[in-house]
Design a protein around this motif. Sequence first.
Motif, PDB file in Angstrom:
ATOM      1  N   MET A   1       0.844  -1.190   0.000  1.00  0.00           N
ATOM      2  CA  MET A   1       0.000   0.000   0.000  1.00  0.00           C
ATOM      3  C   MET A   1       0.882   1.244   0.000  1.00  0.00           C
ATOM      4  SD  MET A   1      -3.116   1.037  -0.061  1.00  0.00           S
ATOM      5  CE  MET A   1      -4.062   2.526   0.235  1.00  0.00           C
ATOM      6  N   PHE A   2       0.633   2.124  -0.940  1.00  0.00           N
ATOM      7  CA  PHE A   2       1.436   3.337  -1.033  1.00  0.00           C
ATOM      8  C   PHE A   2       1.004   4.365   0.018  1.00  0.00           C
ATOM      9  CE2 PHE A   2       1.403   1.598  -5.361  1.00  0.00           C
ATOM     10  CZ  PHE A   2       2.770   1.520  -5.604  1.00  0.00           C
ATOM     11  N   LYS A   3       1.973   5.089   0.554  1.00  0.00           N
ATOM     12  CA  LYS A   3       1.708   6.219   1.441  1.00  0.00           C
ATOM     13  C   LYS A   3       1.848   7.480   0.600  1.00  0.00           C
ATOM     14  CE  LYS A   3       3.241   3.813   5.629  1.00  0.00           C
ATOM     15  NZ  LYS A   3       4.167   3.840   6.799  1.00  0.00           N
ATOM     16  N   TYR A   4       0.756   7.857  -0.044  1.00  0.00           N
ATOM     17  CA  TYR A   4       0.801   8.914  -1.050  1.00  0.00           C
ATOM     18  C   TYR A   4       1.279  10.246  -0.487  1.00  0.00           C
ATOM     19  CZ  TYR A   4      -2.029   5.491  -3.548  1.00  0.00           C
ATOM     20  OH  TYR A   4      -2.488   4.348  -4.137  1.00  0.00           O
ATOM     21  N   ALA A   5       0.885  10.552   0.727  1.00  0.00           N
ATOM     22  CA  ALA A   5       1.256  11.840   1.319  1.00  0.00           C
ATOM     23  C   ALA A   5       2.765  11.966   1.504  1.00  0.00           C
ATOM     24  CB  ALA A   5       0.545  12.032   2.655  1.00  0.00           C
ATOM     25  N   GLU A   6       3.458  10.834   1.577  1.00  0.00           N
ATOM     26  CA  GLU A   6       4.900  10.861   1.789  1.00  0.00           C
ATOM     27  C   GLU A   6       5.692  10.935   0.482  1.00  0.00           C
ATOM     28  OE1 GLU A   6       5.913   7.500   4.153  1.00  0.00           O
ATOM     29  OE2 GLU A   6       4.592   8.053   5.828  1.00  0.00           O
ATOM     30  N   LEU A   7       5.015  10.807  -0.660  1.00  0.00           N
ATOM     31  CA  LEU A   7       5.682  10.861  -1.959  1.00  0.00           C
ATOM     32  C   LEU A   7       5.763  12.291  -2.471  1.00  0.00           C
ATOM     33  CD1 LEU A   7       3.977   7.805  -3.732  1.00  0.00           C
ATOM     34  CD2 LEU A   7       6.185   7.861  -2.546  1.00  0.00           C
ATOM     35  N   THR A   8       6.791  12.570  -3.238  1.00  0.00           N
ATOM     36  CA  THR A   8       6.891  13.886  -3.873  1.00  0.00           C
ATOM     37  C   THR A   8       5.863  13.964  -5.001  1.00  0.00           C
ATOM     38  OG1 THR A   8       8.504  13.200  -5.550  1.00  0.00           O
ATOM     39  CG2 THR A   8       9.363  13.922  -3.400  1.00  0.00           C
ATOM     40  N   THR A   9       5.597  15.179  -5.461  1.00  0.00           N
ATOM     41  CA  THR A   9       4.632  15.341  -6.555  1.00  0.00           C
ATOM     42  C   THR A   9       5.120  14.630  -7.808  1.00  0.00           C
ATOM     43  OG1 THR A   9       3.869  17.464  -5.669  1.00  0.00           O
ATOM     44  CG2 THR A   9       3.458  17.031  -8.007  1.00  0.00           C
ATOM     45  N   ALA A  10       6.413  14.729  -8.083  1.00  0.00           N
ATOM     46  CA  ALA A  10       6.979  14.051  -9.251  1.00  0.00           C
ATOM     47  C   ALA A  10       6.800  12.542  -9.138  1.00  0.00           C
ATOM     48  CB  ALA A  10       8.454  14.401  -9.413  1.00  0.00           C
ATOM     49  N   GLU A  11       6.989  11.998  -7.945  1.00  0.00           N
ATOM     50  CA  GLU A  11       6.821  10.559  -7.738  1.00  0.00           C
ATOM     51  C   GLU A  11       5.361  10.148  -7.905  1.00  0.00           C
ATOM     52  OE1 GLU A  11      10.446   9.635  -4.564  1.00  0.00           O
ATOM     53  OE2 GLU A  11       8.508  10.360  -3.835  1.00  0.00           O
ATOM     54  N   LEU A  12       4.445  10.989  -7.449  1.00  0.00           N
ATOM     55  CA  LEU A  12       3.026  10.686  -7.588  1.00  0.00           C
ATOM     56  C   LEU A  12       2.610  10.649  -9.055  1.00  0.00           C
ATOM     57  CD1 LEU A  12       1.512  12.869  -4.723  1.00  0.00           C
ATOM     58  CD2 LEU A  12       1.452  10.373  -4.862  1.00  0.00           C
ATOM     59  N   ILE A  13       3.124  11.592  -9.839  1.00  0.00           N
ATOM     60  CA  ILE A  13       2.786  11.611 -11.263  1.00  0.00           C
ATOM     61  C   ILE A  13       3.408  10.421 -11.978  1.00  0.00           C
ATOM     62  CG2 ILE A  13       3.096  12.898 -13.423  1.00  0.00           C
ATOM     63  CD1 ILE A  13       2.815  15.466 -11.792  1.00  0.00           C
ATOM     64  N   ASP A  14       4.639  10.095 -11.635  1.00  0.00           N
ATOM     65  CA  ASP A  14       5.285   8.924 -12.234  1.00  0.00           C
ATOM     66  C   ASP A  14       4.514   7.652 -11.899  1.00  0.00           C
ATOM     67  OD1 ASP A  14       7.592   7.678 -13.617  1.00  0.00           O
ATOM     68  OD2 ASP A  14       7.966   6.794 -11.656  1.00  0.00           O
ATOM     69  N   LEU A  15       3.942   7.606 -10.710  1.00  0.00           N
ATOM     70  CA  LEU A  15       3.187   6.433 -10.279  1.00  0.00           C
ATOM     71  C   LEU A  15       1.885   6.286 -11.079  1.00  0.00           C
ATOM     72  CD1 LEU A  15       3.316   4.117  -8.217  1.00  0.00           C
ATOM     73  CD2 LEU A  15       2.025   5.570  -6.625  1.00  0.00           C
ATOM     74  N   LEU A  16       1.354   7.388 -11.589  1.00  0.00           N
ATOM     75  CA  LEU A  16       0.166   7.305 -12.450  1.00  0.00           C
ATOM     76  C   LEU A  16       0.452   6.436 -13.667  1.00  0.00           C
ATOM     77  CD1 LEU A  16      -1.096  11.012 -12.525  1.00  0.00           C
ATOM     78  CD2 LEU A  16      -2.088   9.123 -11.226  1.00  0.00           C
ATOM     79  N   PHE A  17       1.644   6.582 -14.228  1.00  0.00           N
ATOM     80  CA  PHE A  17       2.041   5.776 -15.385  1.00  0.00           C
ATOM     81  C   PHE A  17       2.215   4.310 -14.989  1.00  0.00           C
ATOM     82  CE2 PHE A  17       3.242   9.994 -16.761  1.00  0.00           C
ATOM     83  CZ  PHE A  17       2.991   9.989 -18.130  1.00  0.00           C
ATOM     84  N   LYS A  18       2.888   4.082 -13.883  1.00  0.00           N
ATOM     85  CA  LYS A  18       3.221   2.716 -13.480  1.00  0.00           C
ATOM     86  C   LYS A  18       1.976   1.920 -13.069  1.00  0.00           C
ATOM     87  CE  LYS A  18       7.898   3.903 -11.932  1.00  0.00           C
ATOM     88  NZ  LYS A  18       8.811   4.004 -10.774  1.00  0.00           N
ATOM     89  N   GLU A  19       1.014   2.592 -12.466  1.00  0.00           N
ATOM     90  CA  GLU A  19      -0.184   1.899 -11.980  1.00  0.00           C
ATOM     91  C   GLU A  19      -1.256   1.744 -13.052  1.00  0.00           C
ATOM     92  OE1 GLU A  19      -0.905   0.563  -8.438  1.00  0.00           O
ATOM     93  OE2 GLU A  19       1.117   0.347  -9.257  1.00  0.00           O
ATOM     94  N   GLU A  20      -1.082   2.412 -14.198  1.00  0.00           N
ATOM     95  CA  GLU A  20      -2.016   2.300 -15.318  1.00  0.00           C
ATOM     96  C   GLU A  20      -3.471   2.486 -14.859  1.00  0.00           C
ATOM     97  OE1 GLU A  20      -1.133  -1.315 -17.381  1.00  0.00           O
ATOM     98  OE2 GLU A  20       0.846  -0.632 -17.984  1.00  0.00           O
ATOM     99  N   ASP A  21      -4.328   1.464 -15.043  1.00  0.00           N
ATOM    100  CA  ASP A  21      -5.740   1.610 -14.658  1.00  0.00           C
ATOM    101  C   ASP A  21      -6.001   1.093 -13.249  1.00  0.00           C
ATOM    102  OD1 ASP A  21      -5.380  -1.088 -15.446  1.00  0.00           O
ATOM    103  OD2 ASP A  21      -7.544  -1.315 -15.702  1.00  0.00           O
ATOM    104  N   ARG A  22      -4.935   0.897 -12.470  1.00  0.00           N
ATOM    105  CA  ARG A  22      -5.087   0.464 -11.079  1.00  0.00           C
ATOM    106  C   ARG A  22      -4.935   1.632 -10.112  1.00  0.00           C
ATOM    107  NH1 ARG A  22      -1.821  -2.766 -13.814  1.00  0.00           N
ATOM    108  NH2 ARG A  22       0.044  -1.790 -12.899  1.00  0.00           N
ATOM    109  N   VAL A  23      -4.804   2.837 -10.631  1.00  0.00           N
ATOM    110  CA  VAL A  23      -4.657   4.031  -9.799  1.00  0.00           C
ATOM    111  C   VAL A  23      -5.864   4.160  -8.866  1.00  0.00           C
ATOM    112  CG1 VAL A  23      -4.632   6.563  -9.853  1.00  0.00           C
ATOM    113  CG2 VAL A  23      -3.219   5.256 -11.451  1.00  0.00           C
ATOM    114  N   THR A  24      -5.603   4.481  -7.605  1.00  0.00           N
ATOM    115  CA  THR A  24      -6.663   4.574  -6.603  1.00  0.00           C
ATOM    116  C   THR A  24      -7.183   5.999  -6.465  1.00  0.00           C
ATOM    117  OG1 THR A  24      -5.133   5.032  -4.790  1.00  0.00           O
ATOM    118  CG2 THR A  24      -5.565   2.706  -5.316  1.00  0.00           C
ATOM    119  N   LEU A  25      -8.346   6.119  -5.852  1.00  0.00           N
ATOM    120  CA  LEU A  25      -8.937   7.432  -5.605  1.00  0.00           C
ATOM    121  C   LEU A  25      -8.063   8.242  -4.654  1.00  0.00           C
ATOM    122  CD1 LEU A  25     -11.212   9.440  -5.938  1.00  0.00           C
ATOM    123  CD2 LEU A  25     -12.465   8.253  -4.117  1.00  0.00           C
ATOM    124  N   GLU A  26      -7.467   7.595  -3.675  1.00  0.00           N
ATOM    125  CA  GLU A  26      -6.594   8.300  -2.731  1.00  0.00           C
ATOM    126  C   GLU A  26      -5.401   8.924  -3.450  1.00  0.00           C
ATOM    127  OE1 GLU A  26      -9.192   5.571  -0.793  1.00  0.00           O
ATOM    128  OE2 GLU A  26      -7.711   5.205  -2.364  1.00  0.00           O
TER     129      GLU A  26
END
Length: 324
Positions: A1-26
């Motif tokens: 489980m990712f701790k989104y608040a602890e990630l940088t904005t750049a990391e959060l955007i990069d994670l959008l690519f990696k998670e594809e259609d599994r991106v969560t609402l949080e």
Amino acid sequence: MFKYAELTTAELIDLLFKEEDRVTLEHIQELVQRGGEATPKLLEILHNEDYWYEGQRGEFWIELHTVVILSSMRDPALLPELLSIVMESYFAEQRWVTDRWPELLAEFGEAAVEPLINFIVEYRGHHRDNIDYSFARTQAAKALTRIALENPEVRERVTEFLIGLLRDSQETDRAFLTQMIICPAVLDRKRGLQAVQGAYHRRVISESIWGKYYEFVQHLNSRDFDPADEFGADFFDFYEPEAITIRQERWARGDVAEEEDDDHDYDRAWTGPAPFPLPMERLYSKPAVVESKPAAPATSSAKVGRNDPCPCGSGKKYKKCHGQ
């Protein structure tokens, strides 16, 4: 489980690519909260044609995430950016995005009324070149209706505009008018139905969707009719845990069809184009795809548009032939 608040904005955007259609609402909501810090990169993604058309390695989903995040920020300065990309979403056949424009654009509230009216007026007549313009104008009309239902102070302005479209002899886009008649009828039953009846009489309403005029009225009077079904959709439906699970099950069994299947009723949150590179690469080997195409045409310095006919003469759009 990712701790989104602890990630940088750049990391959060990069994670959008990696998670594809599994991106969560949080995940989405965390980026919305970052606001201006995330906006420049998101706008760069929004206007990158490769992300709209190529659909490789998770990029197929990135534009949906981007428009959801930008719309959720509700910054009026972002509205022109989103409106400028509406037609691109249709040309790219990105159903995950096009199905959600009404609620996405309605997020901007009153500030979106005049821009949406201008959008509908600007593309009048363009349906003669491409019916996608009819569909896009319909979504804009539905966004206006949703805004008017939620903001009484602009209801009369929106109602008059939509009724005026039905009465305007210069408005001949049958596909658009047929799909949008529900809008003025919901906002003002009496005046709206009068305008709809007049449009039926001047034969600019097709009976393929609502049937004859009396059938349309019956639909509005039905106990099963609820305006919320037409104008109350939630664009976060894509990020519901159930929707994520069902999509992954579909991809795992190789179900790439866009239509409803035997296991589930139609729902836009899980019915749509499949992700890349799987399952497409599993179902269709690369040699088979290559062999099925005509020989590549001689190179030319002239640029071919992605929606233009392919120069090879196959009859397909360039993006679906040698433009892949």
